[in-house]
Design a protein around this motif. Structure first.
Motif, PDB file in Angstrom:
ATOM      1  N   VAL A  15      51.599  33.225  37.573  1.00 28.62           N
ATOM      2  CA  VAL A  15      51.868  34.360  36.687  1.00 28.62           C
ATOM      3  C   VAL A  15      51.534  35.653  37.421  1.00 28.62           C
ATOM      4  O   VAL A  15      50.390  35.857  37.849  1.00 28.62           O
ATOM      5  CB  VAL A  15      51.027  34.266  35.389  1.00 28.62           C
ATOM      6  N   GLY A  16      52.523  36.512  37.585  1.00 30.60           N
ATOM      7  CA  GLY A  16      52.314  37.783  38.263  1.00 30.60           C
ATOM      8  C   GLY A  16      52.659  38.951  37.362  1.00 30.60           C
ATOM      9  O   GLY A  16      53.730  38.985  36.757  1.00 30.60           O
ATOM     10  N   HIS A  17      51.740  39.905  37.281  1.00 28.94           N
ATOM     11  CA  HIS A  17      51.937  41.099  36.449  1.00 28.94           C
ATOM     12  C   HIS A  17      52.174  42.324  37.334  1.00 28.94           C
ATOM     13  O   HIS A  17      51.464  42.521  38.322  1.00 28.94           O
ATOM     14  CB  HIS A  17      50.691  41.319  35.570  1.00 28.94           C
ATOM     15  N   SER A  18      53.161  43.122  36.989  1.00 32.17           N
ATOM     16  CA  SER A  18      53.420  44.410  37.630  1.00 32.17           C
ATOM     17  C   SER A  18      53.562  44.237  39.149  1.00 32.17           C
ATOM     18  O   SER A  18      54.360  43.427  39.606  1.00 32.17           O
ATOM     19  CB  SER A  18      52.300  45.387  37.258  1.00 32.17           C
ATOM     20  N   TYR A  19      52.779  44.972  39.954  1.00 33.05           N
ATOM     21  CA  TYR A  19      52.854  44.853  41.418  1.00 33.05           C
ATOM     22  C   TYR A  19      52.772  43.419  41.898  1.00 33.05           C
ATOM     23  O   TYR A  19      53.481  43.008  42.833  1.00 33.05           O
ATOM     24  CB  TYR A  19      51.724  45.671  42.077  1.00 33.05           C
ATOM     25  N   SER A  20      51.911  42.610  41.276  1.00 35.23           N
ATOM     26  CA  SER A  20      51.624  41.286  41.841  1.00 35.23           C
ATOM     27  C   SER A  20      52.797  40.326  41.729  1.00 35.23           C
ATOM     28  O   SER A  20      52.778  39.249  42.330  1.00 35.23           O
ATOM     29  CB  SER A  20      50.380  40.670  41.198  1.00 35.23           C
ATOM     30  N   GLY A  21      53.851  40.700  41.003  1.00 33.57           N
ATOM     31  CA  GLY A  21      55.052  39.886  41.030  1.00 33.57           C
ATOM     32  C   GLY A  21      55.600  39.719  42.439  1.00 33.57           C
ATOM     33  O   GLY A  21      56.216  38.691  42.752  1.00 33.57           O
ATOM     34  N   ILE A  22      55.348  40.702  43.306  1.00 27.35           N
ATOM     35  CA  ILE A  22      55.867  40.624  44.670  1.00 27.35           C
ATOM     36  C   ILE A  22      55.146  39.537  45.477  1.00 27.35           C
ATOM     37  O   ILE A  22      55.799  38.643  46.024  1.00 27.35           O
ATOM     38  CB  ILE A  22      55.815  42.001  45.345  1.00 27.35           C
ATOM     39  N   ALA A  26      46.797  39.805  38.280  1.00 26.18           N
ATOM     40  CA  ALA A  26      47.065  41.099  37.646  1.00 26.18           C
ATOM     41  C   ALA A  26      47.681  42.075  38.641  1.00 26.18           C
ATOM     42  O   ALA A  26      47.694  41.850  39.849  1.00 26.18           O
ATOM     43  CB  ALA A  26      45.783  41.679  37.063  1.00 26.18           C
ATOM     44  N   GLY A  27      48.175  43.171  38.104  1.00 22.53           N
ATOM     45  CA  GLY A  27      48.843  44.170  38.927  1.00 22.53           C
ATOM     46  C   GLY A  27      47.895  45.109  39.643  1.00 22.53           C
ATOM     47  O   GLY A  27      46.700  44.843  39.773  1.00 22.53           O
ATOM     48  N   ALA A  28      48.434  46.207  40.114  1.00 24.32           N
ATOM     49  CA  ALA A  28      47.682  47.179  40.906  1.00 24.32           C
ATOM     50  C   ALA A  28      46.413  47.624  40.190  1.00 24.32           C
ATOM     51  O   ALA A  28      46.389  47.762  38.962  1.00 24.32           O
ATOM     52  CB  ALA A  28      48.559  48.393  41.206  1.00 24.32           C
ATOM     53  N   TRP A  29      45.363  47.803  40.990  1.00 19.43           N
ATOM     54  CA  TRP A  29      44.059  48.335  40.582  1.00 19.43           C
ATOM     55  C   TRP A  29      43.174  47.341  39.819  1.00 19.43           C
ATOM     56  O   TRP A  29      42.000  47.608  39.602  1.00 19.43           O
ATOM     57  CB  TRP A  29      44.210  49.600  39.720  1.00 19.43           C
ATOM     58  N   LEU A  30      43.713  46.208  39.401  1.00 20.74           N
ATOM     59  CA  LEU A  30      42.984  45.312  38.505  1.00 20.74           C
ATOM     60  C   LEU A  30      42.511  44.048  39.211  1.00 20.74           C
ATOM     61  O   LEU A  30      43.041  43.664  40.251  1.00 20.74           O
ATOM     62  CB  LEU A  30      43.867  44.926  37.314  1.00 20.74           C
ATOM     63  N   GLY A  31      41.511  43.388  38.605  1.00 19.00           N
ATOM     64  CA  GLY A  31      41.003  42.129  39.122  1.00 19.00           C
ATOM     65  C   GLY A  31      41.165  41.017  38.109  1.00 19.00           C
ATOM     66  O   GLY A  31      41.828  41.170  37.066  1.00 19.00           O
ATOM     67  N   SER A  32      40.518  39.887  38.378  1.00 18.29           N
ATOM     68  CA  SER A  32      40.640  38.712  37.513  1.00 18.29           C
ATOM     69  C   SER A  32      40.192  38.992  36.086  1.00 18.29           C
ATOM     70  O   SER A  32      40.686  38.385  35.135  1.00 18.29           O
ATOM     71  CB  SER A  32      39.823  37.557  38.094  1.00 18.29           C
ATOM     72  N   TRP A  33      39.274  39.939  35.932  1.00 15.57           N
ATOM     73  CA  TRP A  33      38.725  40.276  34.616  1.00 15.57           C
ATOM     74  C   TRP A  33      39.814  40.697  33.615  1.00 15.57           C
ATOM     75  O   TRP A  33      39.641  40.554  32.407  1.00 15.57           O
ATOM     76  CB  TRP A  33      37.694  41.396  34.743  1.00 15.57           C
TER      77      TRP A  33
END
Length: 233
Positions: free
Chosen positions: A75-82, A8-15
């Motif tokens: 699979v990368g969302h938002s920030y985590s695409g980097i 997930a992207g910034a601020w988020l975890g696996s949940w």
């Protein structure tokens, strides 16, 4: 059996992926949602301000190797695409495809902050003013993204400050990102146009575009539809 590794992207975890994970597993595939260092249930494992971009790349590569995953869809969302884009080239023939969910994409030598252009100084100042962290959004800032009040409340309650060094550190790529087999999912409610770097990548024969009529957090607003796209990727 495909092994999905979801970040997930910034601020988020696996949940954040709970509903998507359930759909992927119901379809008979492996699904592994990761929490990156310094976030959610992994806060405090090390000094959080020491967590940088390379830490997050190694989080992803390490999980794939530790569990000896094959036929991997990252699979990368938002920030985590980097970090996901960097990890994708490092796991070699374990990779089947990388999916960018309304995300940033890495550019060699550039950071997440680089993509903010004229607002880069503003973001850096915010990080410096909050002890080296990027603070989560407020509930009001999630409006207009196709989310219910309950979904917004869940996101806000589960969000944690994001280690700033992961946002300001440069990405490192060994080969062109366009060489990877990739799907880019564009969420139209957030912003209907592709960023220039993603538009350029779409010229590659190995990249394809899928659009979703929802906002920037489809794992909450349309988890079943997102899972279906991942299964077809």
């Amino acid at each position: 059996m495909t092994q999905y590794v979801l970040v997930a992207g910034a601020w988020l975890g696996s949940w954040a992926w709970d509903e998507v994970v359930a759909e992927l597993r119901a379809a008979g595939h492996g699904a592994h949602a990761l929490t990156l260092s310094g976030l959610a249930d992994r806060r405090g494992e090390r000094p959080d301000t020491a967590v940088d971009q390379e830490t997050h790349v190694q989080d992803i590569v390490g999980a794939v190797e530790r569990h000896d995953l094959r036929e991997v869809v990252l699979v990368g969302h938002s920030y985590s695409g980097i970090p996901v884009g960097q990890a994708a080239e490092r796991i070699g023939d374990r990779l089947t495809r990388v999916v960018f969910v309304d995300s940033n994409v890495p550019t060699d030598g550039e950071s997440f902050v680089s993509s903010w252009a004229e607002r880069a100084a503003e973001l850096k100042a915010s990080i410096d003013g909050n002890g080296g962290f990027w603070m989560p959004l407020t509930a009001e800032e999630y409006e207009g993204q196709g989310l219910t009040d309950e979904q917004i409340a869940r996101i806000v309650a589960g969000s944690t400050p994001h280690p700033g060094a992961t946002l300001t550190g440069p990405a490192r790529l060994e080969r062109p990102l366009g060489d990877l087999p990739a799907t880019y999912i564009k969420c139209l409610l957030d912003w209907p146009e592709l960023s220039p770097d993603v538009a350029a990548l779409m010229k590659s024969d190995t990249w394809r575009l899928v659009e979703m009529d929802t906002g920037h957090w489809p794992m909450f607003s349309q988890p079943r539809e997102l899972a279906r796209i991942l299964l077809d990727s």
